[in-house]
Design a protein around this motif. Structure first.
Motif, PDB file in Angstrom:
ATOM      1  N   UNK A 261      61.919 -53.755 -18.750  1.00  0.00           N
ATOM      2  CA  UNK A 261      62.889 -53.477 -19.819  1.00  0.00           C
ATOM      3  C   UNK A 261      62.753 -52.028 -20.297  1.00  0.00           C
ATOM      4  N   UNK A 262      61.476 -51.607 -20.466  1.00  0.00           N
ATOM      5  CA  UNK A 262      61.235 -50.231 -20.902  1.00  0.00           C
ATOM      6  C   UNK A 262      61.749 -49.230 -19.871  1.00  0.00           C
ATOM      7  N   UNK A 263      61.537 -49.548 -18.593  1.00  0.00           N
ATOM      8  CA  UNK A 263      62.014 -48.659 -17.528  1.00  0.00           C
ATOM      9  C   UNK A 263      63.549 -48.561 -17.540  1.00  0.00           C
ATOM     10  N   UNK A 264      64.196 -49.704 -17.783  1.00  0.00           N
ATOM     11  CA  UNK A 264      65.657 -49.722 -17.832  1.00  0.00           C
ATOM     12  C   UNK A 264      66.169 -48.878 -18.995  1.00  0.00           C
ATOM     13  N   UNK A 265      65.506 -49.045 -20.165  1.00  0.00           N
ATOM     14  CA  UNK A 265      65.903 -48.262 -21.332  1.00  0.00           C
ATOM     15  C   UNK A 265      65.699 -46.774 -21.066  1.00  0.00           C
ATOM     16  N   UNK A 266      64.561 -46.439 -20.452  1.00  0.00           N
ATOM     17  CA  UNK A 266      64.272 -45.038 -20.134  1.00  0.00           C
ATOM     18  C   UNK A 266      65.303 -44.481 -19.163  1.00  0.00           C
ATOM     19  N   UNK A 267      65.648 -45.298 -18.149  1.00  0.00           N
ATOM     20  CA  UNK A 267      66.639 -44.858 -17.156  1.00  0.00           C
ATOM     21  C   UNK A 267      67.988 -44.589 -17.819  1.00  0.00           C
ATOM     22  N   UNK A 268      68.356 -45.461 -18.778  1.00  0.00           N
ATOM     23  CA  UNK A 268      69.627 -45.271 -19.485  1.00  0.00           C
ATOM     24  C   UNK A 268      69.607 -43.986 -20.284  1.00  0.00           C
ATOM     25  N   UNK A 269      68.491 -43.751 -20.995  1.00  0.00           N
ATOM     26  CA  UNK A 269      68.378 -42.523 -21.782  1.00  0.00           C
ATOM     27  C   UNK A 269      68.418 -41.287 -20.883  1.00  0.00           C
ATOM     28  N   UNK A 270      67.692 -41.352 -19.742  1.00  0.00           N
ATOM     29  CA  UNK A 270      67.678 -40.229 -18.804  1.00  0.00           C
ATOM     30  C   UNK A 270      69.079 -39.987 -18.245  1.00  0.00           C
ATOM     31  N   UNK A 271      69.772 -41.099 -17.898  1.00  0.00           N
ATOM     32  CA  UNK A 271      71.135 -40.980 -17.361  1.00  0.00           C
ATOM     33  C   UNK A 271      72.066 -40.338 -18.380  1.00  0.00           C
ATOM     34  N   UNK A 272      72.006 -40.822 -19.624  1.00  0.00           N
ATOM     35  CA  UNK A 272      72.854 -40.260 -20.668  1.00  0.00           C
ATOM     36  C   UNK A 272      72.511 -38.795 -20.940  1.00  0.00           C
ATOM     37  N   UNK A 273      71.206 -38.489 -20.892  1.00  0.00           N
ATOM     38  CA  UNK A 273      70.799 -37.102 -21.101  1.00  0.00           C
ATOM     39  C   UNK A 273      71.341 -36.210 -19.994  1.00  0.00           C
ATOM     40  N   UNK A 274      71.189 -36.691 -18.738  1.00  0.00           N
ATOM     41  CA  UNK A 274      71.692 -35.900 -17.606  1.00  0.00           C
ATOM     42  C   UNK A 274      73.207 -35.757 -17.655  1.00  0.00           C
ATOM     43  N   UNK A 275      73.887 -36.857 -18.093  1.00  0.00           N
ATOM     44  CA  UNK A 275      75.336 -36.786 -18.229  1.00  0.00           C
ATOM     45  C   UNK A 275      75.736 -35.743 -19.266  1.00  0.00           C
ATOM     46  N   UNK A 276      75.012 -35.737 -20.368  1.00  0.00           N
ATOM     47  CA  UNK A 276      75.300 -34.767 -21.423  1.00  0.00           C
ATOM     48  C   UNK A 276      75.059 -33.354 -20.930  1.00  0.00           C
ATOM     49  N   UNK A 277      73.946 -33.153 -20.195  1.00  0.00           N
ATOM     50  CA  UNK A 277      73.643 -31.833 -19.649  1.00  0.00           C
ATOM     51  C   UNK A 277      74.703 -31.403 -18.650  1.00  0.00           C
ATOM     52  N   UNK A 278      75.132 -32.335 -17.793  1.00  0.00           N
ATOM     53  CA  UNK A 278      76.160 -32.023 -16.798  1.00  0.00           C
ATOM     54  C   UNK A 278      77.479 -31.683 -17.470  1.00  0.00           C
ATOM     55  N   UNK A 279      77.807 -32.420 -18.532  1.00  0.00           N
ATOM     56  CA  UNK A 279      79.046 -32.151 -19.251  1.00  0.00           C
ATOM     57  C   UNK A 279      79.001 -30.791 -19.926  1.00  0.00           C
ATOM     58  N   UNK A 280      77.839 -30.464 -20.482  1.00  0.00           N
ATOM     59  CA  UNK A 280      77.696 -29.159 -21.115  1.00  0.00           C
ATOM     60  C   UNK A 280      77.826 -28.044 -20.089  1.00  0.00           C
ATOM     61  N   UNK A 281      77.216 -28.249 -18.913  1.00  0.00           N
ATOM     62  CA  UNK A 281      77.311 -27.241 -17.852  1.00  0.00           C
ATOM     63  C   UNK A 281      78.751 -27.135 -17.348  1.00  0.00           C
ATOM     64  N   UNK A 282      79.427 -28.281 -17.253  1.00  0.00           N
ATOM     65  CA  UNK A 282      80.826 -28.282 -16.836  1.00  0.00           C
ATOM     66  C   UNK A 282      81.671 -27.439 -17.786  1.00  0.00           C
ATOM     67  N   UNK A 283      81.491 -27.641 -19.079  1.00  0.00           N
ATOM     68  CA  UNK A 283      82.243 -26.878 -20.064  1.00  0.00           C
ATOM     69  C   UNK A 283      81.925 -25.390 -19.967  1.00  0.00           C
ATOM     70  N   UNK A 284      80.637 -25.082 -19.854  1.00  0.00           N
ATOM     71  CA  UNK A 284      80.231 -23.677 -19.771  1.00  0.00           C
ATOM     72  C   UNK A 284      80.816 -23.021 -18.528  1.00  0.00           C
ATOM     73  N   UNK A 285      80.748 -23.722 -17.391  1.00  0.00           N
ATOM     74  CA  UNK A 285      81.297 -23.180 -16.148  1.00  0.00           C
ATOM     75  C   UNK A 285      82.809 -23.010 -16.248  1.00  0.00           C
TER      76      UNK A 285
END
Length: 299
Positions: free
Chosen positions: A27-51
């Motif tokens: 369960x902890x791994x799943x929660x961590x994976x979700x947080x990591x995924x959302x973080x990476x999505x946010x980073x990718x979106x920020x990079x998309x906007x900047x680019x």
């Protein structure tokens, strides 16, 4: 109570605890994976906007840069000579005006239409900066490549406005930095429609021994043959920028050279186009002479 009596109970609890810990860990791994995924999505979106914003700023700057290169000069013949010298060497001297190695041009999150238009832009840009004019009349091929590149950059900005119309920042930046994009695009299209034939037509005429001899003999300026050719090219370019093609006393000759493709035939008194139209060599001569003869005699 002996060890043998409590051992099964102890082992059973260990197995239960182990299963519980496994569930908790999963369960902890799943929660961590979700947080990591959302973080990476946010980073990718920020990079998309900047680019995206980086691309807009650079392309708008490039479009305006090309406008200044040729459009804001006095179209007088005397001013055109340094302008054409500059243009004919510009692609090589400033081959990094669009730094095609910048990563923000190639963001995978861009809409496919934007990626396709960027590919067309890069193709045009690399063709232009690779082309090396050899003869004076090849200026017109150079300008055509330059304007095509400008059109492709405008296509990218137009596509961004369509695909990301809800991005107020992107559309407002485009409107602010390139607020006459439609006028620029129409200007490019209009100029390129005149450039289709002129380079090859002038090359054909300049290679006529009869025309060369006549122009050299009638030129009342201190010019060699290359100087004569360059001045004629500058004169034609001046008329192009001042929208004089097909106007004035030499309207027929200028229209023929800019709108018709000459059919190769040196043995007749008339020049014929692929459309079947004809014009006399004399009429072409007087038009070209007007750029190298006494300015007071230009009709």
């Amino acid at each position: 109570m002996s060890i043998s009596d409590i051992w099964p109970y102890f082992v059973g609890n260990i197995e239960l605890w182990s299963k519980t810990l496994s569930v908790v860990a999963a369960f902890a791994s799943a929660i961590t994976a979700i947080f990591v995924y959302k973080f990476n999505q946010k980073q990718s979106q920020q990079k998309f906007k900047t680019d995206l914003y980086n691309m807009i700023v650079h392309l708008a700057g490039f479009i305006n840069h090309i406008q200044v290169l040729y459009q804001y000069h006095d179209s007088d013949l005397g001013h055109m000579l340094p302008v054409i010298e500059n243009i004919m060497n510009y692609g090589r001297d400033h081959s990094n005006i669009l730094d095609v190695d910048q990563s923000f041009y190639y963001n995978d999150y861009f809409h496919p239409d934007i990626i396709c238009n960027m590919g067309k832009l890069m193709e045009s840009y690399l063709s232009w900066t690779t082309f090396q004019p050899v003869q004076s009349e090849e200026l017109f091929s150079e300008v055509d490549m330059m304007l095509e590149t400008q059109e492709r950059a405008l296509d990218v900005l137009k596509t961004i406005k369509v695909k990301y119309e809800n991005d107020d920042k992107a559309t407002s930046v485009i409107d602010e930095l390139c607020n006459h994009s439609d006028n620029i695009y129409n200007q490019c299209t209009g100029l390129r429609s005149h450039l289709k034939y002129i380079c090859n037509n002038l090359a054909y005429i300049f290679y006529s021994d009869w025309m060369r001899t006549r122009l050299e003999e009638s030129c009342n300026r201190d010019l060699d043959w290359e100087g004569i050719r360059k001045r004629i090219v500058a004169g034609c370019f001046s008329e192009l920028l001042s929208d004089e093609i097909g106007r004035g006393y030499y309207a027929n000759a200028s229209s023929f050279l800019f709108y018709q493709e000459i059919v190769e035939n040196y043995n007749v008194p008339m020049i014929e186009s692929s459309d079947g139209e004809q014009i006399s060599w004399d009429e072409i001569y007087y038009y070209l002479w007007s750029f190298i003869g006494d300015p007071s005699q230009r009709l």
